[in-house]
Design a protein around this motif. Sequence first.
Motif, PDB file in Angstrom:
ATOM      1  N   ARG A 178       2.315   4.702   3.736  1.00  0.00           N
ATOM      2  CA  ARG A 178       1.638   4.961   5.017  1.00  0.00           C
ATOM      3  C   ARG A 178       1.812   6.425   5.422  1.00  0.00           C
ATOM      4  N   ASP A 179       3.000   6.958   5.186  1.00  0.00           N
ATOM      5  CA  ASP A 179       3.263   8.347   5.555  1.00  0.00           C
ATOM      6  C   ASP A 179       2.646   9.329   4.563  1.00  0.00           C
ATOM      7  N   SER A 180       2.708   9.023   3.274  1.00  0.00           N
ATOM      8  CA  SER A 180       2.141   9.948   2.276  1.00  0.00           C
ATOM      9  C   SER A 180       0.624  10.072   2.443  1.00  0.00           C
ATOM     10  N   ALA A 181      -0.042   8.972   2.760  1.00  0.00           N
ATOM     11  CA  ALA A 181      -1.491   9.001   2.940  1.00  0.00           C
ATOM     12  C   ALA A 181      -1.886   9.849   4.142  1.00  0.00           C
ATOM     13  N   ARG A 182      -1.068   9.826   5.181  1.00  0.00           N
ATOM     14  CA  ARG A 182      -1.362  10.620   6.373  1.00  0.00           C
ATOM     15  C   ARG A 182      -1.051  12.100   6.157  1.00  0.00           C
ATOM     16  N   LEU A 183       0.034  12.388   5.479  1.00  0.00           N
ATOM     17  CA  LEU A 183       0.471  13.770   5.298  1.00  0.00           C
ATOM     18  C   LEU A 183      -0.392  14.540   4.309  1.00  0.00           C
ATOM     19  N   PHE A 184      -0.906  13.840   3.299  1.00  0.00           N
ATOM     20  CA  PHE A 184      -1.669  14.499   2.243  1.00  0.00           C
ATOM     21  C   PHE A 184      -3.027  13.809   2.073  1.00  0.00           C
ATOM     22  N   PRO A 185      -3.925  13.951   3.059  1.00  0.00           N
ATOM     23  CA  PRO A 185      -5.177  13.182   3.061  1.00  0.00           C
ATOM     24  C   PRO A 185      -6.104  13.469   1.888  1.00  0.00           C
ATOM     25  N   GLU A 186      -6.006  14.670   1.286  1.00  0.00           N
ATOM     26  CA  GLU A 186      -6.895  14.995   0.167  1.00  0.00           C
ATOM     27  C   GLU A 186      -6.233  14.769  -1.185  1.00  0.00           C
ATOM     28  N   SER A 187      -4.927  14.554  -1.189  1.00  0.00           N
ATOM     29  CA  SER A 187      -4.197  14.622  -2.447  1.00  0.00           C
ATOM     30  C   SER A 187      -3.519  13.322  -2.871  1.00  0.00           C
ATOM     31  N   VAL A 188      -3.228  12.428  -1.924  1.00  0.00           N
ATOM     32  CA  VAL A 188      -2.482  11.220  -2.271  1.00  0.00           C
ATOM     33  C   VAL A 188      -3.208   9.974  -1.771  1.00  0.00           C
ATOM     34  N   ASN A 189      -4.546  10.002  -1.808  1.00  0.00           N
ATOM     35  CA  ASN A 189      -5.315   8.803  -1.498  1.00  0.00           C
ATOM     36  C   ASN A 189      -4.946   7.651  -2.430  1.00  0.00           C
ATOM     37  N   VAL A 190      -4.443   7.992  -3.614  1.00  0.00           N
ATOM     38  CA  VAL A 190      -4.067   6.962  -4.575  1.00  0.00           C
ATOM     39  C   VAL A 190      -3.011   6.030  -4.018  1.00  0.00           C
ATOM     40  N   SER A 191      -2.110   6.551  -3.184  1.00  0.00           N
ATOM     41  CA  SER A 191      -1.055   5.698  -2.623  1.00  0.00           C
ATOM     42  C   SER A 191      -1.641   4.636  -1.705  1.00  0.00           C
ATOM     43  N   ALA A 192      -2.731   4.975  -1.017  1.00  0.00           N
ATOM     44  CA  ALA A 192      -3.384   4.008  -0.127  1.00  0.00           C
ATOM     45  C   ALA A 192      -4.066   2.911  -0.927  1.00  0.00           C
ATOM     46  N   ALA A 193      -4.785   3.294  -1.980  1.00  0.00           N
ATOM     47  CA  ALA A 193      -5.447   2.294  -2.824  1.00  0.00           C
ATOM     48  C   ALA A 193      -4.424   1.344  -3.430  1.00  0.00           C
ATOM     49  N   LEU A 194      -3.326   1.899  -3.885  1.00  0.00           N
ATOM     50  CA  LEU A 194      -2.258   1.080  -4.473  1.00  0.00           C
ATOM     51  C   LEU A 194      -1.678   0.126  -3.436  1.00  0.00           C
ATOM     52  N   SER A 195      -1.522   0.595  -2.212  1.00  0.00           N
ATOM     53  CA  SER A 195      -0.978  -0.247  -1.135  1.00  0.00           C
ATOM     54  C   SER A 195      -1.888  -1.412  -0.810  1.00  0.00           C
ATOM     55  N   LEU A 196      -3.197  -1.131  -0.708  1.00  0.00           N
ATOM     56  CA  LEU A 196      -4.151  -2.189  -0.385  1.00  0.00           C
ATOM     57  C   LEU A 196      -4.243  -3.223  -1.498  1.00  0.00           C
ATOM     58  N   ALA A 197      -4.075  -2.775  -2.735  1.00  0.00           N
ATOM     59  CA  ALA A 197      -4.133  -3.703  -3.860  1.00  0.00           C
ATOM     60  C   ALA A 197      -2.882  -4.557  -3.960  1.00  0.00           C
ATOM     61  N   GLY A 198      -1.749  -4.017  -3.509  1.00  0.00           N
ATOM     62  CA  GLY A 198      -0.472  -4.672  -3.746  1.00  0.00           C
ATOM     63  C   GLY A 198       0.229  -5.214  -2.523  1.00  0.00           C
ATOM     64  N   ILE A 199       1.328  -4.545  -2.123  1.00  0.00           N
ATOM     65  CA  ILE A 199       2.228  -5.116  -1.111  1.00  0.00           C
ATOM     66  C   ILE A 199       2.196  -4.376   0.223  1.00  0.00           C
ATOM     67  N   GLY A 200       1.206  -3.527   0.419  1.00  0.00           N
ATOM     68  CA  GLY A 200       1.032  -2.915   1.728  1.00  0.00           C
ATOM     69  C   GLY A 200       1.583  -1.501   1.838  1.00  0.00           C
ATOM     70  N   PHE A 201       1.166  -0.832   2.911  1.00  0.00           N
ATOM     71  CA  PHE A 201       1.507   0.569   3.120  1.00  0.00           C
ATOM     72  C   PHE A 201       2.997   0.790   3.377  1.00  0.00           C
ATOM     73  N   ASP A 202       3.668  -0.170   3.969  1.00  0.00           N
ATOM     74  CA  ASP A 202       5.053   0.047   4.381  1.00  0.00           C
ATOM     75  C   ASP A 202       6.078  -0.414   3.357  1.00  0.00           C
ATOM     76  N   ARG A 203       5.616  -1.043   2.271  1.00  0.00           N
ATOM     77  CA  ARG A 203       6.534  -1.455   1.197  1.00  0.00           C
ATOM     78  C   ARG A 203       6.280  -0.697  -0.105  1.00  0.00           C
ATOM     79  N   THR A 204       5.181   0.004  -0.196  1.00  0.00           N
ATOM     80  CA  THR A 204       4.873   0.780  -1.394  1.00  0.00           C
ATOM     81  C   THR A 204       5.605   2.115  -1.323  1.00  0.00           C
ATOM     82  N   LYS A 205       6.462   2.374  -2.301  1.00  0.00           N
ATOM     83  CA  LYS A 205       7.282   3.580  -2.305  1.00  0.00           C
ATOM     84  C   LYS A 205       6.560   4.706  -3.048  1.00  0.00           C
TER      85      LYS A 205
END
Length: 268
Positions: A178-205
């Motif tokens: 959740r924090d990486s997606a906000r801090l790096f909106p152009e560079s770490v969108n991958v973390s958001a996609a991974l979160s939605l596919a898996g266990i959510g924004f607050d459990r994906t490290k």
Amino acid sequence: MLKLGIIGYGTIGEDVAQFILQGEAGVVQLKAILVRDETKYPDTGSRGYIMTSSEDVFYDQDLDVVVECAGHEAVMKYGEKTLEQGADFILVSVGALADEQLLLRITGKARETGRKVIVPSAAIGGLDRIAAGSVGPMEEVTLVTRKPPNAWIGTLIEQQVDLAELSEPYCAFEGVARDSARLFPESVNVSAALSLAGIGFDRTKVKVLVDPHISHNTHEIEAKGKFGQIKLQIRNTPSVGNPKTGYIVAMSVIKTIRNLTSPIVIGI
């Protein structure tokens, strides 16, 4: 034939448009591209589509699907409106959905209208496996993103370290998606996609590194659960026009569009 519109004509939007015009996207017609200033593109009408800065003109094209390639602000501005207009919404800047209220509104609007919000794999892979594994108990999902220094120009990381003088890998972030997606909106969108596919924004490290020893954008994914375990490393060739992203992003969007009309769909 699907009628398609694109929001944004930066590196990704331009690549997506070119692939469509080359016939790579299947049974689809590019109808319109929404940009800030259409006067920069005076000859597009002769190519069979329009370039416009008018939302009304864009949505008047009776679009079946809209591809967002313009950043988090565009998701907030046009996500719900696209669904209201009766089009499916292919979302590149998925990090915008780290905003929980926005995610709830867009999800609710999709349910209300019967349309879909579609998230391509874009710069990473394995989302089909992660999504399948999330059906059963999933213990953890981690992502380590490494990019060369020039990929971080114009980002928050420039305030943390001298990119030009960096000689060893630098850890710019370690925390949750959740924090990486906000801090790096152009560079770490991958973390958001991974979160939605898996266990959510607050459990994906997530761990983000600037690495002067590499020339490709690299993502390492690991997940464990009842399904077993997956370890995946991806090395993407950075786009010349924008090293924050890779050529594979536009290719992934095209594959997603192709799936909408293909009689056989693989890998979802």
